[in-house]
Scaffold this active site. Sequence first.
Site, PDB file in Angstrom:
ATOM      1  N   HIS A  25       0.843  -1.212   0.000  1.00 37.99           N
ATOM      2  CA  HIS A  25       0.000   0.000   0.000  1.00 37.99           C
ATOM      3  C   HIS A  25       0.870   1.251   0.000  1.00 37.99           C
ATOM      4  O   HIS A  25       1.241   1.769   1.051  1.00 37.99           O
ATOM      5  CB  HIS A  25      -0.933  -0.014   1.212  1.00 37.99           C
ATOM      6  CG  HIS A  25      -1.999   1.049   1.166  1.00 37.99           C
ATOM      7  ND1 HIS A  25      -3.331   0.785   1.364  1.00 37.99           N
ATOM      8  CD2 HIS A  25      -1.931   2.379   0.936  1.00 37.99           C
ATOM      9  CE1 HIS A  25      -4.028   1.901   1.268  1.00 37.99           C
ATOM     10  NE2 HIS A  25      -3.189   2.894   1.021  1.00 37.99           N
ATOM     11  N   HIS A  27       1.114   4.948  -2.314  1.00 39.76           N
ATOM     12  CA  HIS A  27       0.627   5.799  -3.395  1.00 39.76           C
ATOM     13  C   HIS A  27       1.793   6.539  -4.041  1.00 39.76           C
ATOM     14  O   HIS A  27       2.578   7.194  -3.340  1.00 39.76           O
ATOM     15  CB  HIS A  27      -0.341   6.857  -2.858  1.00 39.76           C
ATOM     16  CG  HIS A  27      -1.585   6.309  -2.230  1.00 39.76           C
ATOM     17  ND1 HIS A  27      -2.794   6.279  -2.886  1.00 39.76           N
ATOM     18  CD2 HIS A  27      -1.813   5.761  -1.006  1.00 39.76           C
ATOM     19  CE1 HIS A  27      -3.723   5.749  -2.089  1.00 39.76           C
ATOM     20  NE2 HIS A  27      -3.149   5.429  -0.938  1.00 39.76           N
ATOM     21  N   GLY A 184      -9.661   8.144  -1.331  1.00 40.99           N
ATOM     22  CA  GLY A 184     -10.395   9.402  -1.171  1.00 40.99           C
ATOM     23  C   GLY A 184     -11.245   9.454   0.081  1.00 40.99           C
ATOM     24  O   GLY A 184     -11.077   8.647   0.990  1.00 40.99           O
ATOM     25  N   HIS A 211      -9.929   1.244  -0.062  1.00 42.08           N
ATOM     26  CA  HIS A 211      -9.728   1.969   1.195  1.00 42.08           C
ATOM     27  C   HIS A 211     -11.057   1.960   1.944  1.00 42.08           C
ATOM     28  O   HIS A 211     -12.008   2.631   1.531  1.00 42.08           O
ATOM     29  CB  HIS A 211      -9.345   3.420   0.937  1.00 42.08           C
ATOM     30  CG  HIS A 211      -7.934   3.657   0.505  1.00 42.08           C
ATOM     31  ND1 HIS A 211      -7.456   3.302  -0.715  1.00 42.08           N
ATOM     32  CD2 HIS A 211      -6.891   4.252   1.163  1.00 42.08           C
ATOM     33  CE1 HIS A 211      -6.179   3.670  -0.813  1.00 42.08           C
ATOM     34  NE2 HIS A 211      -5.809   4.244   0.311  1.00 42.08           N
ATOM     35  N   GLU A 214     -11.309   3.018   7.405  1.00 44.18           N
ATOM     36  CA  GLU A 214     -10.276   3.987   7.771  1.00 44.18           C
ATOM     37  C   GLU A 214     -10.971   5.255   8.295  1.00 44.18           C
ATOM     38  O   GLU A 214     -10.960   5.531   9.473  1.00 44.18           O
ATOM     39  CB  GLU A 214      -9.407   4.312   6.535  1.00 44.18           C
ATOM     40  CG  GLU A 214      -8.326   5.347   6.796  1.00 44.18           C
ATOM     41  CD  GLU A 214      -7.714   5.920   5.516  1.00 44.18           C
ATOM     42  OE1 GLU A 214      -8.335   5.864   4.448  1.00 44.18           O
ATOM     43  OE2 GLU A 214      -6.588   6.469   5.608  1.00 44.18           O
ATOM     44  N   ASP A 292       1.605   3.734   3.085  1.00 44.53           N
ATOM     45  CA  ASP A 292       0.590   4.619   2.508  1.00 44.53           C
ATOM     46  C   ASP A 292       1.264   5.706   1.648  1.00 44.53           C
ATOM     47  O   ASP A 292       1.269   5.594   0.433  1.00 44.53           O
ATOM     48  CB  ASP A 292      -0.286   5.249   3.602  1.00 44.53           C
ATOM     49  CG  ASP A 292      -1.697   5.570   3.117  1.00 44.53           C
ATOM     50  OD1 ASP A 292      -2.040   5.204   1.993  1.00 44.53           O
ATOM     51  OD2 ASP A 292      -2.462   6.184   3.893  1.00 44.53           O
ATOM     52  N   ASP A 293       1.811   6.732   2.289  1.00 44.83           N
ATOM     53  CA  ASP A 293       2.346   7.898   1.568  1.00 44.83           C
ATOM     54  C   ASP A 293       3.645   8.362   2.225  1.00 44.83           C
ATOM     55  O   ASP A 293       3.634   9.300   3.034  1.00 44.83           O
ATOM     56  CB  ASP A 293       1.308   9.033   1.627  1.00 44.83           C
ATOM     57  CG  ASP A 293       0.011   8.631   0.961  1.00 44.83           C
ATOM     58  OD1 ASP A 293      -0.012   8.569  -0.279  1.00 44.83           O
ATOM     59  OD2 ASP A 293      -0.967   8.351   1.677  1.00 44.83           O
TER      60      ASP A 293
HETATM   61  N1  HPA Z   1      -7.048   7.119   2.347  1.00 44.72           N
HETATM   62  C1  HPA Z   1      -7.786   7.663   1.364  1.00 44.72           C
HETATM   63  N2  HPA Z   1      -7.238   8.280   0.342  1.00 44.72           N
HETATM   64  C2  HPA Z   1      -5.898   8.351   0.273  1.00 44.72           C
HETATM   65  C3  HPA Z   1      -5.097   7.814   1.262  1.00 44.72           C
HETATM   66  C4  HPA Z   1      -5.695   7.164   2.345  1.00 44.72           C
HETATM   67  O1  HPA Z   1      -5.037   6.633   3.258  1.00 44.72           O
HETATM   68  N3  HPA Z   1      -3.801   8.041   0.928  1.00 44.72           N
HETATM   69  C5  HPA Z   1      -3.841   8.695  -0.250  1.00 44.72           C
HETATM   70  N4  HPA Z   1      -5.109   8.895  -0.652  1.00 44.72           N
HETATM   71 ZN    ZN Z   2      -3.872   4.915   0.961  1.00 41.28          ZN
END
Ligand code: HPA
Ligand code: ZN
Length: 361
Positions: A25, A27, A184, A211, A214, A292-293
């Site tokens: 995971h 992005h 999103g 997703h 969360e 994630d990021d």
């Molecule tokens: N959740 C939803 N959208 C996203 C996320 C996330 O963790 N990371 C990048 N876009």
């Molecule tokens: Zn994500």
Amino acid sequence: MEHHRSTSPQTLVPLLRALPKVELHRHLEGSLRLSTVAEIAQAYHLALPEDIERLRPLVQMTPGDDLSAETFIAKFGVLRSFYRSPEIIDRVAYEAVADAAAEHIVYLELRFTPLALAREMGFPLAEVADWVLAAVRRAEADFGITARLIVSMNRHESPQLGEQCVDIAIERMDRGVVGVDLAGLENHYAGSPFAPAFRKAREAGLAITIHAGEWAGPESVLEAVEELGAMRLGHGVRVIEAPSVAALVRERGIALEVCPTSNIQTGVVKSLDEHPLRALYQMGLLTTINTDDPQVSATTLTNEYLVAMQHLDFTLEDIKQHVLNAAQAAFLPAAEREDLIRRLRAELDPARQASSTSSSP
Ligand code: HPA
Ligand code: ZN
């Protein structure tokens, strides 16, 4: 049992950094190097600071930021103005794979959002996808990593464009695209309008991750599983709020792509010590650890493993189990997945491997 709360990061970081890893995971749009972002701001005379430290709070979660989905997503909005040319898209995709390889990620599923990369300049979505794929393939060869791609859509954007993205993914299944994702604002937008797009993806043989669980609760996980056909869940950690949904996810072997630091930064979990990853793991769910990021969150996969050891009482064995869990949940054909698992078992546990080899006649 060994405890690592008190082991110093100076001891653990080199150990964790050297481990062969699997990232499911991550992005692309959350993985741009800050130095690259600053160079682009300069080269294209963007109406943004060129100085890294002044740029940082615009594109990275910073102390003092609201811990919310909206604040987090706003960073991606700023980043959209940087996708100015095919060369830039090539560069950021190539660097994202290079950075993963540098921390010994041996198998990477990188997700990208064609719409995010295309919007600013009005690039055709299909061409943007081709640029990303070509860069990732080059980086794979240059850095000896295996990388696959997931095409991501945002709930807060149109389902019609979502269907276009699914078509783009289907047309590229022979070039490394293995799945589709819905990201999103889960707290404001249902996933159900995207059901036809995901049905089409599933029928074509693409894997599906959503997703869910969360920024919304277990009901959103049910929607992802029952209506969208999720085979993995992005985060999914809020299944902890409904034992029946957690049991369903466990029984179906649906993996959770857990990203601890991201969850703190978006306010899903109050503190790392209270993160439900440990409880979910103990309940027998197929948990994996991811970033994630990495740029937006200023983290690495090495650091997410460290967090699990320092805040959640994970042992090194638990970390290795999570690497293997991720390999088991990889969107690869069965034979390639088994190869990956075998390779990881050998590298993660050379002693056992050596003794089992030497005991064979
Ligand atoms: N959740 C939803 N959208 C996203 C996320 C996330 O963790 N990371 C990048 N876009
Ligand atoms: Zn994500």
